[in-house]
Design an enzyme around this catalytic site. Structure first.
Site, PDB file in Angstrom:
ATOM      1  N   HIS A 158      41.713  64.619  26.298  1.00 17.61           N
ATOM      2  CA  HIS A 158      42.969  64.588  25.512  1.00 17.61           C
ATOM      3  C   HIS A 158      44.062  65.414  26.207  1.00 17.61           C
ATOM      4  O   HIS A 158      44.969  65.924  25.545  1.00 17.61           O
ATOM      5  CB  HIS A 158      42.772  65.118  24.088  1.00 17.61           C
ATOM      6  CG  HIS A 158      41.603  64.508  23.370  1.00 17.61           C
ATOM      7  ND1 HIS A 158      41.730  63.457  22.489  1.00 17.61           N
ATOM      8  CD2 HIS A 158      40.272  64.791  23.438  1.00 17.61           C
ATOM      9  CE1 HIS A 158      40.523  63.126  22.020  1.00 17.61           C
ATOM     10  NE2 HIS A 158      39.623  63.922  22.590  1.00 17.61           N
ATOM     11  N   SER A 279      65.998  66.273  45.658  1.00 19.08           N
ATOM     12  CA  SER A 279      66.994  65.698  44.754  1.00 19.08           C
ATOM     13  C   SER A 279      68.359  65.786  45.412  1.00 19.08           C
ATOM     14  O   SER A 279      68.655  66.743  46.130  1.00 19.08           O
ATOM     15  CB  SER A 279      66.982  66.475  43.440  1.00 19.08           C
ATOM     16  OG  SER A 279      68.222  66.319  42.779  1.00 19.08           O
ATOM     17  N   LYS A 285      64.342  70.874  43.736  1.00 18.98           N
ATOM     18  CA  LYS A 285      63.340  69.848  43.435  1.00 18.98           C
ATOM     19  C   LYS A 285      62.464  69.475  44.639  1.00 18.98           C
ATOM     20  O   LYS A 285      62.942  69.394  45.766  1.00 18.98           O
ATOM     21  CB  LYS A 285      64.032  68.570  42.927  1.00 18.98           C
ATOM     22  CG  LYS A 285      64.696  68.707  41.576  1.00 18.98           C
ATOM     23  CD  LYS A 285      63.713  69.011  40.437  1.00 18.98           C
ATOM     24  CE  LYS A 285      62.825  67.826  40.136  1.00 18.98           C
ATOM     25  NZ  LYS A 285      63.542  66.732  39.478  1.00 18.98           N
ATOM     26  N   GLU A 292      54.506  58.567  42.455  1.00 17.59           N
ATOM     27  CA  GLU A 292      55.158  57.851  41.351  1.00 17.59           C
ATOM     28  C   GLU A 292      55.276  56.362  41.663  1.00 17.59           C
ATOM     29  O   GLU A 292      55.121  55.509  40.792  1.00 17.59           O
ATOM     30  CB  GLU A 292      56.541  58.450  41.094  1.00 17.59           C
ATOM     31  CG  GLU A 292      56.482  59.896  40.597  1.00 17.59           C
ATOM     32  CD  GLU A 292      57.847  60.558  40.673  1.00 17.59           C
ATOM     33  OE1 GLU A 292      58.660  60.334  39.765  1.00 17.59           O
ATOM     34  OE2 GLU A 292      58.108  61.281  41.658  1.00 17.59           O
TER      35      GLU A 292
END
Ligand code: ARG
Length: 461
Positions: A158, A279, A285, A292
């Site tokens: 979970h 970024s 970043k 992804e």
């Protein structure tokens, strides 16, 4: 230009509609398979006495010359002649090379079975490449497991801390799924391992072709059962796309785990600079873009599977042009899967495990099951132990403390069964060392699993 079927028509097809129906721009990938299938077919015709030895020799030589030309010059298999598909291309080039003999090659054969044989041959040569890419990713995970060198981490259910495990155990869990993907491809290969030739367009062929000899010549272990089935069967494409989809689901889950575990919140692994992007706006970043994209591309391959199933479901028995849609789904599924396997392996090869962080995260209240097991070892029924430890956890949460902060007296206020040995029984290392089964995270079991996985890698070479 004349097409394979022009004789029946008074005029040319509409140029746009012809282009709409043409598949050469994507099925030219099957060039080598189409030629190999034709070499075998010509030999089959010759053996059946349908082709004269001279014609058979001319065709065979011509087809082999086409293979050589394509190998020397990849631009040779080009769309500039306006061919409808790869079968039309090969036949036109063959006739250009050897003349009339080439016009006898298609005797007793249909493109319906030709495209099926080509696709099956294609999968037989491409699937091992995908399996090698899967093994490459397993190798990257195994190398990372070696680098993790016995480090501990929390496992999650979970997405909440569950129990301590070895970092290597986590990495091997993904290897287990990847090995199923490789095995699933073996099943796809088995399904594809069937000779369609001899089926004609749908009813079989009127020439006495020795299909068993043909199967052996092309490396198929068996002959298709039913010519009508062959004409419309692309189940093996669906099976491949299912294997690809599940493979991509696994890659997506691997990607998700490492997106999380390389984030500032977890910090379990450090992403190599070469596997990250920045970024344009936020200077701090370090984004895990490749992971992804792998996660994102899984949707596209699942789409190919569901799209292909939908394309097949309404078809009347036998060949229908809808079946031509199989190839773009299959080719893009294959390309995407291989690219994602390689990208994921490359990212993982650059990960650095942060043992200090993972080990720290592996202790605390996630040792609650071990505390319960301790009470069980002293004779308490597990259900009672669960209740005792539940109350203890509730108290520690309220007091913002953990098991290691408890004094012997405090332990005993929860159960007289807690002895002085409880503090050494309740550590992350003790927790993993208490596991007994071969599939568990006991360090010896993990070492054996790592060795077994390396042996598997050795066997796949
Ligand atoms: N390009 C076609 C395909 O991919 C080849 C088979 C053509 N057969 C036919 N009857 N038109 O399906």
């Amino acid at each position: 230009m004349a097409h394979l079927w022009s004789g029946r028509f008074a005029g040319d097809p509409d140029a746009e509609l012809f282009a709409f129906g043409s598949s050469f721009r994507f099925d030219k990938r099957l060039f080598e398979d189409d030629v190999r299938g034709s070499v075998a077919w010509a030999a089959g015709l010759a053996r059946a006495g349908v082709l004269s030895p001279a014609d058979a020799t001319a065709i065979d030589g011509g087809l082999r010359a086409l293979l050589d030309r394509a190998a020397a010059d990849p631009a040779f298999v080009s769309e500039k002649h306006g061919d409808e598909d790869v079968h039309a291309f090969v036949e036109r080039e063959l006739v250009a090379l050897v003349g009339d003999a080439g016009r006898r090659l298609h005797t007793g054969r249909s493109r319906n079975e030709q495209v099926a044989v080509d696709l099956r041959l294609y999968l037989k040569r491409r699937v091992p490449e995908i399996q090698r890419a899967i093994a490459g990713l397993v190798r990257a995970l195994v190398d990372l497991a070696d680098r993790a060198d016995g480090a501990l981490m929390p496992s999650y259910t979970h997405l909440r801390r569950a129990q301590p495990v070895l970092v290597a155990h986590f990495l091997l869990s993904h290897c287990a799924a990847l090995r199923r993907d490789a095995a699933r491809l073996d099943a796809v290969l088995n399904e594809a391992d069937e000779l369609p030739l001899g089926s004609g367009a749908i009813a079989g062929t009127a020439y006495a072709i020795d299909v068993h000899a043909l199967a052996a010549a092309l490396g198929f272990s068996r002959v298709a059962r039913n010519s009508m089935d062959v004409s419309g069967d692309r189940d093996f494409v669906a099976s491949f796309l299912h294997a690809a989809s599940l493979g991509m689901v696994h890659l997506s889950r691997i990607a998700e785990d490492f997106i999380l575990f390389t984030s500032e919140e977890f910090g379990f692994f450090e992403l190599d600079d070469r596997a990250a992007t920045g970024s344009s706006l936020m200077p701090q970043k370090k984004n895990p873009d490749p992971l992804e994209l792998v996660r994102g591309k899984s949707g596209r391959v699942i789409g190919h599977l569901t799209g292909w199933l939908a394309s097949m479901k309404g078809l009347a028995a036998g060949y229908n042009k809808d079946l031509q849609e199989d190839k773009e789904a299959l080719f893009d599924g294959e390309d995407t899967w291989i690219a994602c396997l390689r990208a994921t392996a490359s990212v993982i090869a650059g990960l650095t495990p942060n043992a200090a962080v993972t080990t720290r995260a592996a202790s605390g209240l996630l040792l609650a099951t071990d505390v319960a097991d301790y009470l069980v070892s002293k004779g308490l029924p597990f259900r009672d132990a669960h209740e005792v430890v539940g109350a203890l956890v509730r108290r520690l949460l309220a007091e913002k403390r953990s098991f290691e902060d408890l004094t012997a007296a405090e332990w005993r206020t929860h159960s007289p069964l807690f002895g002085d040995d409880v503090s050494e029984a309740v550590t992350a290392l003790a927790s993993v060392e208490k596991k007994r089964t071969p599939q568990s995270t006991h360090p010896d079991a993990v070492a054996a699993a790592l060795a077994e996985t390396k042996a598997w890698l050795g066997s796949r070479r």
